[in-house]
Structures are given as structure tokens and as C-alpha cells.
Design a protein around this motif. Structure first.
Motif, PDB file in Angstrom:
ATOM      1  N   PRO A 115     -15.110 -36.150 -71.425  1.00 39.29           N
ATOM      2  CA  PRO A 115     -15.078 -37.100 -69.908  1.00 39.29           C
ATOM      3  C   PRO A 115     -16.132 -36.613 -68.934  1.00 39.29           C
ATOM      4  CG  PRO A 115     -13.101 -35.820 -70.480  1.00 39.29           C
ATOM      5  CD  PRO A 115     -14.132 -35.431 -71.349  1.00 39.29           C
ATOM      6  N   PRO A 116     -16.439 -37.476 -68.008  1.00 40.38           N
ATOM      7  CA  PRO A 116     -17.225 -36.906 -66.807  1.00 40.38           C
ATOM      8  C   PRO A 116     -16.307 -36.291 -65.720  1.00 40.38           C
ATOM      9  CG  PRO A 116     -16.585 -39.208 -67.067  1.00 40.38           C
ATOM     10  CD  PRO A 116     -16.261 -39.000 -68.098  1.00 40.38           C
ATOM     11  N   LEU A 117     -17.027 -35.300 -65.062  1.00 39.41           N
ATOM     12  CA  LEU A 117     -16.244 -34.285 -64.220  1.00 39.41           C
ATOM     13  C   LEU A 117     -15.924 -35.055 -63.050  1.00 39.41           C
ATOM     14  CD1 LEU A 117     -17.958 -30.929 -65.071  1.00 39.41           C
ATOM     15  CD2 LEU A 117     -15.687 -31.803 -65.731  1.00 39.41           C
ATOM     16  N   GLU A 118     -14.858 -34.859 -62.138  1.00 39.85           N
ATOM     17  CA  GLU A 118     -14.755 -35.374 -60.926  1.00 39.85           C
ATOM     18  C   GLU A 118     -15.649 -34.797 -60.020  1.00 39.85           C
ATOM     19  OE1 GLU A 118     -11.396 -35.004 -57.577  1.00 39.85           O
ATOM     20  OE2 GLU A 118     -10.724 -35.396 -59.651  1.00 39.85           O
ATOM     21  N   ASN A 119     -16.209 -33.434 -60.110  1.00 44.26           N
ATOM     22  CA  ASN A 119     -17.295 -32.654 -59.395  1.00 44.26           C
ATOM     23  C   ASN A 119     -18.202 -32.045 -60.224  1.00 44.26           C
ATOM     24  OD1 ASN A 119     -15.905 -33.378 -56.581  1.00 44.26           O
ATOM     25  ND2 ASN A 119     -14.285 -31.910 -57.128  1.00 44.26           N
ATOM     26  N   PRO A 120     -19.117 -32.914 -60.907  1.00 45.11           N
ATOM     27  CA  PRO A 120     -20.051 -32.000 -61.585  1.00 45.11           C
ATOM     28  C   PRO A 120     -20.996 -31.100 -60.913  1.00 45.11           C
ATOM     29  CG  PRO A 120     -20.812 -34.180 -61.248  1.00 45.11           C
ATOM     30  CD  PRO A 120     -19.487 -34.042 -60.459  1.00 45.11           C
ATOM     31  N   LYS A 121     -21.215 -29.977 -61.483  1.00 42.82           N
ATOM     32  CA  LYS A 121     -22.392 -29.063 -60.924  1.00 42.82           C
ATOM     33  C   LYS A 121     -23.577 -29.785 -61.044  1.00 42.82           C
ATOM     34  CE  LYS A 121     -19.542 -25.141 -62.703  1.00 42.82           C
ATOM     35  NZ  LYS A 121     -19.654 -23.764 -63.258  1.00 42.82           N
ATOM     36  N   GLN A 122     -24.468 -29.198 -59.968  1.00 39.93           N
ATOM     37  CA  GLN A 122     -25.748 -29.601 -59.651  1.00 39.93           C
ATOM     38  C   GLN A 122     -26.635 -28.684 -60.343  1.00 39.93           C
ATOM     39  OE1 GLN A 122     -25.949 -30.953 -55.800  1.00 39.93           O
ATOM     40  NE2 GLN A 122     -24.201 -32.191 -55.777  1.00 39.93           N
ATOM     41  N   ALA A 123     -27.656 -29.082 -60.683  1.00 41.11           N
ATOM     42  CA  ALA A 123     -28.996 -28.119 -61.329  1.00 41.11           C
ATOM     43  C   ALA A 123     -29.577 -27.987 -59.956  1.00 41.11           C
ATOM     44  CB  ALA A 123     -29.581 -28.749 -62.369  1.00 41.11           C
ATOM     45  N   VAL A 124     -30.132 -26.693 -59.773  1.00 39.49           N
ATOM     46  CA  VAL A 124     -31.052 -26.293 -58.552  1.00 39.49           C
ATOM     47  C   VAL A 124     -32.249 -25.510 -59.047  1.00 39.49           C
ATOM     48  CG1 VAL A 124     -29.121 -26.522 -56.871  1.00 39.49           C
ATOM     49  CG2 VAL A 124     -29.503 -24.537 -57.840  1.00 39.49           C
ATOM     50  N   LYS A 125     -33.405 -25.301 -58.386  1.00 35.92           N
ATOM     51  CA  LYS A 125     -34.240 -24.253 -58.672  1.00 35.92           C
ATOM     52  C   LYS A 125     -33.992 -23.139 -57.671  1.00 35.92           C
ATOM     53  CE  LYS A 125     -39.080 -23.496 -59.305  1.00 35.92           C
ATOM     54  NZ  LYS A 125     -40.323 -24.147 -59.296  1.00 35.92           N
ATOM     55  N   LEU A 126     -34.046 -21.973 -58.281  1.00 39.07           N
ATOM     56  CA  LEU A 126     -33.449 -20.849 -56.989  1.00 39.07           C
ATOM     57  C   LEU A 126     -34.521 -19.647 -57.613  1.00 39.07           C
ATOM     58  CD1 LEU A 126     -31.435 -19.704 -55.101  1.00 39.07           C
ATOM     59  CD2 LEU A 126     -30.152 -19.000 -57.051  1.00 39.07           C
ATOM     60  N   ARG A 127     -35.121 -19.247 -56.633  1.00 36.05           N
ATOM     61  CA  ARG A 127     -36.059 -18.198 -56.923  1.00 36.05           C
ATOM     62  C   ARG A 127     -35.133 -16.775 -56.855  1.00 36.05           C
ATOM     63  NH1 ARG A 127     -41.383 -19.291 -57.387  1.00 36.05           N
ATOM     64  NH2 ARG A 127     -42.068 -17.188 -56.463  1.00 36.05           N
ATOM     65  N   LEU A 128     -34.934 -15.925 -57.754  1.00 37.18           N
ATOM     66  CA  LEU A 128     -34.480 -14.648 -57.546  1.00 37.18           C
ATOM     67  C   LEU A 128     -35.405 -13.510 -57.971  1.00 37.18           C
ATOM     68  CD1 LEU A 128     -31.189 -15.863 -59.469  1.00 37.18           C
ATOM     69  CD2 LEU A 128     -31.513 -15.425 -56.939  1.00 37.18           C
ATOM     70  N   ASP A 129     -35.107 -12.390 -57.670  1.00 37.49           N
ATOM     71  CA  ASP A 129     -35.478 -11.260 -57.833  1.00 37.49           C
ATOM     72  C   ASP A 129     -35.448 -10.881 -59.116  1.00 37.49           C
ATOM     73  OD1 ASP A 129     -36.426 -10.775 -55.255  1.00 37.49           O
ATOM     74  OD2 ASP A 129     -34.608  -9.322 -54.848  1.00 37.49           O
ATOM     75  N   ALA A 130     -36.722 -10.535 -60.056  1.00 38.57           N
ATOM     76  CA  ALA A 130     -36.566 -10.286 -61.520  1.00 38.57           C
ATOM     77  C   ALA A 130     -35.609  -9.180 -61.759  1.00 38.57           C
ATOM     78  CB  ALA A 130     -37.878  -9.587 -62.047  1.00 38.57           C
TER      79      ALA A 130
ATOM     80  N   THR B  80     -22.220 -18.628 -65.276  1.00 33.45           N
ATOM     81  CA  THR B  80     -20.872 -18.925 -64.755  1.00 33.45           C
ATOM     82  C   THR B  80     -20.356 -17.750 -63.755  1.00 33.45           C
ATOM     83  OG1 THR B  80     -20.324 -20.300 -66.626  1.00 33.45           O
ATOM     84  CG2 THR B  80     -18.479 -19.430 -65.400  1.00 33.45           C
ATOM     85  N   ARG B  81     -21.047 -16.621 -64.353  1.00 37.50           N
ATOM     86  CA  ARG B  81     -20.194 -15.336 -63.696  1.00 37.50           C
ATOM     87  C   ARG B  81     -21.078 -15.170 -62.230  1.00 37.50           C
ATOM     88  NH1 ARG B  81     -20.080 -13.574 -68.628  1.00 37.50           N
ATOM     89  NH2 ARG B  81     -22.053 -12.984 -68.930  1.00 37.50           N
ATOM     90  N   MET B  82     -22.644 -15.391 -62.278  1.00 34.89           N
ATOM     91  CA  MET B  82     -23.228 -15.659 -61.192  1.00 34.89           C
ATOM     92  C   MET B  82     -22.783 -16.762 -60.002  1.00 34.89           C
ATOM     93  SD  MET B  82     -27.454 -16.639 -60.569  1.00 34.89           S
ATOM     94  CE  MET B  82     -28.042 -14.843 -61.035  1.00 34.89           C
ATOM     95  N   ASN B  83     -22.167 -17.706 -60.532  1.00 38.27           N
ATOM     96  CA  ASN B  83     -21.673 -18.628 -59.767  1.00 38.27           C
ATOM     97  C   ASN B  83     -20.266 -18.175 -59.195  1.00 38.27           C
ATOM     98  OD1 ASN B  83     -21.527 -21.640 -58.834  1.00 38.27           O
ATOM     99  ND2 ASN B  83     -19.533 -21.528 -59.745  1.00 38.27           N
ATOM    100  N   ALA B  84     -19.463 -17.514 -59.846  1.00 38.92           N
ATOM    101  CA  ALA B  84     -18.227 -16.942 -59.258  1.00 38.92           C
ATOM    102  C   ALA B  84     -18.476 -15.900 -58.131  1.00 38.92           C
ATOM    103  CB  ALA B  84     -17.429 -16.092 -60.663  1.00 38.92           C
ATOM    104  N   ASP B  85     -19.277 -14.805 -58.626  1.00 39.70           N
ATOM    105  CA  ASP B  85     -19.993 -13.887 -57.452  1.00 39.70           C
ATOM    106  C   ASP B  85     -20.512 -14.399 -56.312  1.00 39.70           C
ATOM    107  OD1 ASP B  85     -19.222 -12.039 -59.392  1.00 39.70           O
ATOM    108  OD2 ASP B  85     -21.401 -11.475 -59.898  1.00 39.70           O
ATOM    109  N   LEU B  86     -21.196 -15.824 -56.348  1.00 36.33           N
ATOM    110  CA  LEU B  86     -21.489 -16.323 -55.105  1.00 36.33           C
ATOM    111  C   LEU B  86     -20.439 -17.013 -54.433  1.00 36.33           C
ATOM    112  CD1 LEU B  86     -24.617 -18.149 -56.266  1.00 36.33           C
ATOM    113  CD2 LEU B  86     -24.628 -16.574 -54.700  1.00 36.33           C
TER     114      LEU B  86
END
Length: 88
Positions: free
Chosen positions: A43-58, A73-79
């Protein structure tokens, strides 16, 4: 005197005359419960995640990827922790 039932329109059909159940036929099938159409899939989420382009150090990206499946998911939790945001 009781009326006779009409015959001919609702006559018995041989089960061998039924259409073949192919993948294409089943893909078009509708699933209903109590007369309500049941949609397949998540089912559709109430608050769906959004795709972004992000430049990170290698090295940062490599470190998260090295943790295995679920690294995003872990990166999202750390942020969230870094910005002191409540869990979504």
C-alpha cells in the motif's frame, strides 16, 4: 399451475469447454473480498521517501556499503541521529 422454467440460456456447459488458464489470463484477473477490489502490492506510504542525488566522499560511501544490505537505511538513521530528529 406452476410455470415451467425456460431452458437454453443457462444450459450446462461442459467443463472441457472452459477457457485455458494462461499466465496472460491470470495477469488480468481481479481479486475481490466482500465485493471490494483488492489491490496487489504494497500500500502507498503516508510519507514516502524521496530519491536524491548526493555527492559523498568515496571512503564514506565505501564504509557504509561495506556494512552490507541495508546500508542506505543505516545511513538515514545516522543522519537522523546527527540532526536529532525523531524516528520516522
Amino acid at each position: 399451475m406452476p410455470k415451467k422454467k425456460k431452458s437454453g440460456t443457462a444450459a450446462w456447459k461442459d467443463p472441457d469447454d472452459a477457457p485455458e488458464l494462461t499466465e496472460e489470463f491470470l495477469d488480468r484477473a481481479e481479486i475481490r473480498q466482500a465485493g471490494k477490489l483488492v489491490r496487489r502490492g504494497r500500500p502507498p506510504l503516508e510519507n514516502p521517501k524521496q530519491a536524491v542525488k548526493l555527492r559523498l566522499d568515496a571512503d564514506v560511501l565505501a564504509a557504509y556499503r561495506a556494512t552490507g544490505a541495508g546500508w542506505q537505511t543505516r545511513m538515514n538513521a545516522d543522519l537522523r541521529k546527527a540532526r536529532k530528529l525523531k524516528a520516522g
